[in-house]
Design a protein around this motif. Structure first.
Motif, PDB file in Angstrom:
ATOM      1  N   SER A 288     -54.315  -6.991  -8.565  1.00  0.00           N
ATOM      2  CA  SER A 288     -55.699  -6.610  -8.271  1.00  0.00           C
ATOM      3  C   SER A 288     -55.873  -5.094  -8.227  1.00  0.00           C
ATOM      4  O   SER A 288     -57.000  -4.583  -8.249  1.00  0.00           O
ATOM      5  CB  SER A 288     -56.129  -7.202  -6.923  1.00  0.00           C
ATOM      6  N   ARG A 290     -55.214  -3.290  -5.712  1.00  0.00           N
ATOM      7  CA  ARG A 290     -55.636  -2.890  -4.361  1.00  0.00           C
ATOM      8  C   ARG A 290     -54.455  -2.651  -3.412  1.00  0.00           C
ATOM      9  O   ARG A 290     -54.624  -2.076  -2.348  1.00  0.00           O
ATOM     10  CB  ARG A 290     -56.558  -3.956  -3.773  1.00  0.00           C
ATOM     11  N   THR A 291     -53.260  -3.115  -3.812  1.00  0.00           N
ATOM     12  CA  THR A 291     -52.089  -2.980  -2.942  1.00  0.00           C
ATOM     13  C   THR A 291     -50.996  -2.206  -3.663  1.00  0.00           C
ATOM     14  O   THR A 291     -50.648  -2.517  -4.804  1.00  0.00           O
ATOM     15  CB  THR A 291     -51.540  -4.354  -2.538  1.00  0.00           C
TER      16      THR A 291
END
Length: 326
Positions: A288, A290-291
């Motif tokens: 994603s 996001r991490t």
């Protein structure tokens, strides 16, 4: 028989004989030249009786009850505790009154150049196997020369490059003598044991890292780590830290890159950037985006990265990530 007075202790009225083995040079002092030559003749006759060529006259580690005793030394001049000095094949008889020091050919060499040369020698393939005795002897002699360096007049960048190169020399020398530690506990003990004499002082690998290179950087965030760090203060400790040092120091563990740079003063900043890029190749980014999973060292020394917040760390390291991960 030693004729070059630079290779002898400063006792002009005495004569010296050097017994050259792989692991160390043993010096014998005589009051008369006749006594020195008689001993030399006796040793040569003994070698001939054993049908050993003089050029191959060395003691193997198996000569000692404990083979490691051939390659290590516990100084009687300094408080060593558990440290074992490794750069001890030759004694240092010359003065440290100047910044440069004399190498084995008598040429004046800058300390940074000297440690660069030593690092290149220990990085020679298969040196750890001790197959090439000349290469091993050459490295051990060069490492002994580091005892005579004088770091007083070096710039901060020159000192930083010197100490990072020295760190990698000591890591490789430690593996050469003691093998690679198998567990975390063995690594901790290993780094407190390996020591060098440099610039009229001694330092273990642990002290070199935390009391010299990281002297003005933060302590590890692990609570227990703060109690096992050495407390010594060194006159040549770096005055300025750099979060990239965390990526430049390669302790040889599996999580570290498989390459080691030879640092120079002129390219130091560029080389730190390159070391950071190489180290951070292991960073993982979620699908994603996001991490971001960073190496543990970013957590251990998080306060080296700005205020130690996650966003501070990411802001500093993102430029070193692979282009697809930025």
């Amino acid at each position: 028989e030693l004729q070059d007075r630079r290779e002898c202790p400063h006792f002009p009225s005495y004569h010296f004989l050097a017994v050259d083995t792989i692991s160390r040079v043993i010096y014998i002092m005589f009051q008369s030249q006749e006594g020195c030559r008689k001993m030399l003749e006796a040793l040569q006759n003994r070698l001939r009786s054993q049908e050993i060529a003089p050029s191959a006259s060395d003691l193997s580690p198996s000569t000692f009850d404990d083979p490691l005793e051939a390659y290590i030394h516990k100084s009687c001049l300094y408080k060593c505790d558990q440290r074992r000095l490794l750069n001890n094949r030759r004694f240092a008889f010359d003065s440290m009154g100047k910044i440069s020091c004399d190498d084995r050919e008598g040429s004046s060499v800058h300390p940074l150049t000297l440690v660069q040369n030593v690092l290149k020698l220990v990085l020679v393939p298969n040196l750890v196997d001790m197959v090439d005795k000349d290469a091993l002897r050459g490295f051990l002699d060069a490492a002994s020369e580091l005892k005579s360096v004088n770091l007083t007049g070096l710039s901060e960048i020159e000192k930083a490059a010197f100490f990072i190169n020295l760190y990698h020399v000591m890591v490789m020398h430690g593996f050469l003598v003691f093998d690679v530690p198998a567990t975390v506990f063995e690594f901790v003990n290993h780094f407190g044991k390996i020591a060098y004499e440099v610039d009229d002082d001694i330092m273990s690998l642990k002290e070199l890292e935390h009391n010299i290179i990281r002297a003005n950087m933060t302590s590890p965030s692990q609570f227990i780590g703060r109690f096992v760090l050495p407390k010594q203060v060194y006159k040549n400790a770096l005055r300025k830290g750099d979060y990239r040092f965390n990526f430049a120091l390669n302790c040889g563990s599996l999580s570290n890159p498989g390459t080691i740079q030879v640092y120079t003063a002129t390219d130091f900043d560029f080389q730190l950037d390159e070391a950071s890029r190489e180290y951070l190749k292991i960073v993982e980014v979620s699908s994603s985006g996001r991490t971001l999973t960073l190496p543990k060292i970013c957590q251990w020394y998080k306060n080296d990265f700005g205020n130690g917040r996650n966003q501070d760390i990411v802001r500093l390291v993102v430029k070193y990530l692979r282009e697809k991960d930025q």
